[in-house]
Enzyme design. Structure first.
Site, PDB file in Angstrom:
ATOM      1  N   SER A 107      -2.735  -5.994  13.319  1.00 39.54           N
ATOM      2  CA  SER A 107      -1.884  -5.560  12.217  1.00 39.54           C
ATOM      3  C   SER A 107      -2.546  -4.419  11.455  1.00 39.54           C
ATOM      4  CB  SER A 107      -1.611  -6.728  11.259  1.00 39.54           C
ATOM      5  OG  SER A 107      -2.818  -7.209  10.707  1.00 39.54           O
ATOM      6  N   GLY A 155       2.696  -4.395  14.297  1.00 39.12           N
ATOM      7  CA  GLY A 155       1.389  -4.208  13.670  1.00 39.12           C
ATOM      8  C   GLY A 155       1.158  -2.816  13.127  1.00 39.12           C
ATOM      9  N   GLY A 203       7.503  -4.655  11.044  1.00 39.81           N
ATOM     10  CA  GLY A 203       7.947  -5.416   9.876  1.00 39.81           C
ATOM     11  C   GLY A 203       7.421  -4.778   8.615  1.00 39.81           C
ATOM     12  N   ARG A 231      -2.448 -11.663  -0.715  1.00 39.23           N
ATOM     13  CA  ARG A 231      -3.147 -10.861   0.280  1.00 39.23           C
ATOM     14  C   ARG A 231      -4.535 -10.408  -0.184  1.00 39.23           C
ATOM     15  NH1 ARG A 231      -1.951  -6.412   1.862  1.00 39.23           N
ATOM     16  NH2 ARG A 231      -2.645  -6.661   4.042  1.00 39.23           N
ATOM     17  N   TYR A 272      -7.230 -11.722   2.294  1.00 39.37           N
ATOM     18  CA  TYR A 272      -7.708 -10.741   3.261  1.00 39.37           C
ATOM     19  C   TYR A 272      -8.592  -9.654   2.676  1.00 39.37           C
ATOM     20  CZ  TYR A 272      -3.572 -12.706   5.588  1.00 39.37           C
ATOM     21  OH  TYR A 272      -2.644 -13.557   6.116  1.00 39.37           O
ATOM     22  N   CYS A 314      -6.316 -20.073 -12.404  1.00 37.28           N
ATOM     23  CA  CYS A 314      -7.664 -20.595 -12.633  1.00 37.28           C
ATOM     24  C   CYS A 314      -8.500 -20.500 -11.362  1.00 37.28           C
ATOM     25  CB  CYS A 314      -7.594 -22.031 -13.142  1.00 37.28           C
ATOM     26  SG  CYS A 314      -6.936 -22.147 -14.812  1.00 37.28           S
ATOM     27  N   TYR A 362       4.858  -9.343   2.971  1.00 40.12           N
ATOM     28  CA  TYR A 362       3.892 -10.443   2.913  1.00 40.12           C
ATOM     29  C   TYR A 362       3.462 -10.832   1.496  1.00 40.12           C
ATOM     30  CZ  TYR A 362       3.652  -9.465   7.864  1.00 40.12           C
ATOM     31  OH  TYR A 362       3.992  -9.249   9.180  1.00 40.12           O
TER      32      TYR A 362
END
Length: 480
Positions: A234, A270, A314, A355, A359, A386, A416
């Site tokens: 991706s 991707g 996508g 994300r 990631y 938190c 996403y």
């Protein structure tokens, strides 16, 4: 321009911390005369006044233009070498009934990977024959539903799925078209790719096992084998990884032709987008040309007919078309070794954009309700959860006078973010609105605390008892 030493090496201090970097924002993004950010002709303050924050905003025209661009580029390049190409929108990036209708109206098919995504597409009125169904662990119910409604293709991900899909097809009296997901050993990310003998991952089967599994598929009267399916990663900017994967898949594809037809080859998706000013994704037309040329070269090398091709973008379609709006709350300066950065906390966080914490993804941010000539300051946009890792934007520059109550816009959040959103700390998931021609409309309604409590059986049973056995709605009706 030399910036704050706490900034990552790729981030440069801007001359103007109000400027909207080309390629990061939806095509309609602009500053109004008042300095406000506008998307699709609607100001940020108007959107927030009507829908609140956090708020996902999708530029419909931008998303649809990108969808059309992908379809046109791959169809044109495929036609140039004498074959065809189909483009599937990867619904996992973001799917709603209206987005599904956009994609179908613009000539794309749709890829789904769960029973829920299948039901969204069907609720949108999508012809099931234009759907592909992915997934490494499709349930028996999902397989049964897909075959029953007539899904165009099912991607076989493991040996056990052959008999499961075949049994469902026989039960419903159909012949189900299938692809076989294979691991090429190529893994790509951004500008680099790694080619190995095997990939250690949950999806697909190793290339060496493909002939035996394809033979099993061909023995099933309820299945029709279309071809191999690969996916190499991706957020990919170049075509080199796709070219290497095509080389490996076409070698197996050629061998499979000895025992029967292999009409298609699906090279997956991707394709990358720009999240920061340092990102330089390959233009769609160039990407398509290079990938298609690689396919043509490999087919010529093996002296085989060109297969029909399929691709599954996508993020590259919906990602740049979306932004997220927040309201700034507390602001504090943190000093580290003589340098400082501003921590600007917003009213969302990892519940609406996972994300960054998942990631280490980078994003870009701008003040949305005004412009200012204040000196740029290094900022970190933090969420309200938190968790110390609850960061929305790790590093960017904003005008140093950013203040509580300012509206902040984070770019390229169309993919996403809503899809991965959660109710952590009991925050309701944010609404999604589409903008076009100066108007906004809700695509997905946001959640309220009442929505969350309605799922809590302890609350609903207590409330029911307190109302004398009547629901809140029933009690209001009685009171009238």
């Amino acid at each position: 321009m030399q910036g704050n030493p706490l900034a990552p090496v790729w981030l440069r201090e801007p001359h103007d911390a109000n400027a909207l970097s080309a390629g990061l924002w939806p095509s309609s993004a602009d500053r109004a005369e008042t300095g406000e950010l506008t998307i699709g002709g609607v100001t940020a303050s108007a959107l927030v006044a009507e829908h609140g924050t956090p708020l996902y905003v999708v530029d419909e025209t931008d998303a649809r233009d990108r969808a059309t661009e992908f379809r046109h580029a791959f169809e044109t390049e495929a036609r140039r070498i004498g074959t065809t190409a189909r483009v599937y929108y990867a619904g996992k990036a973001f799917l709603s009934t209206e987005v599904a209708r956009w994609m179908i109206a613009d000539g794309l098919n749709i890829d789904v990977c769960s029973g829920g995504e299948l039901q969204v597409a069907l609720a949108a009125g999508v012809d099931p024959s234009r759907l592909g169904f992915h997934g490494n662990n499709k349930s028996l119910t999902e397989i049964d539903d897909a075959t029953r409604v007539g899904v165009g293709t099912i991607v076989i991900d493991s040996a056990i799925e052959i008999e499961r899909v075949a049994a469902a097809a026989t039960r419903h009296g159909i012949v189900q078209a299938v692809r076989l997901r294979v691991n090429s050993g190529v893994h790509a990310h951004t500008h680099e790719f790694l080619a190995t003998a095997h990939e250690d991952q949950k999806f697909g089967i190793v290339l060496e096992d493909a002939p035996a599994l394809v033979a099993s598929i061909r023995r099933e009267p309820g299945l029709r084998f279309l071809g191999l399916h690969g996916h190499i990663g991706s957020q990919i900017f170049g075509a080199e990884g796709f070219a290497e994967a095509a080389s490996r898949l076409i070698a197996v594809h050629a061998a499979l032709l000895a025992d029967g037809p292999v009409p298609e080859l699906n090279l997956g998706g991707g394709f990358g987008i720009a999240y920061t000013s340092a990102d330089e994704p390959t233009p769609t037309g160039i990407l398509a040309a290079h990938i298609i040329d690689a396919v043509a070269t490999e087919c010529a090398t093996h002296d085989i007919p060109l297969p029909a091709l399929a691709f599954e973008p996508g993020r590259a379609i919906i990602g740049p078309a979306g932004i997220t709006l927040y309201e700034a709350g507390t602001i504090k300066s943190v000093d580290v070794n003589g340098a400082s950065r501003l921590y600007v906390s917003v009213d969302g966080g990892m519940s609406d954009n996972a994300r960054t914490s998942l990631y280490g993804a980078d994003y870009s941010v701008r003040i949305a309700n005004r412009v200012t000539d204040a000196t740029p300051a290094l900022v970190r946009i933090a969420g309200k959860h938190c968790e110390s890792g609850d960061i929305v934007v790790d590093s960017d520059y904003l005008p140093g006078d950013v203040a509580p109550g300012d509206l902040l816009a984070v770019a390229a959040t169309g993919a996403y973010c809503w899809s991965l959103s959660s109710n952590y700390n009991y925050l309701g998931r944010a609404p999604v609105v589409a903008v076009k021609d100066g108007e906004s409309r809700v695509l997905v309604r946001g959640e309220t605390i009442a929505d969350l409590l309605a799922r809590d059986t302890g609350f609903t049973s207590t409330r029911h008892a307190a109302d004398g056995g009547q629901s809140t709605t029933e009690k209001k009706d009685t009171a009238r």
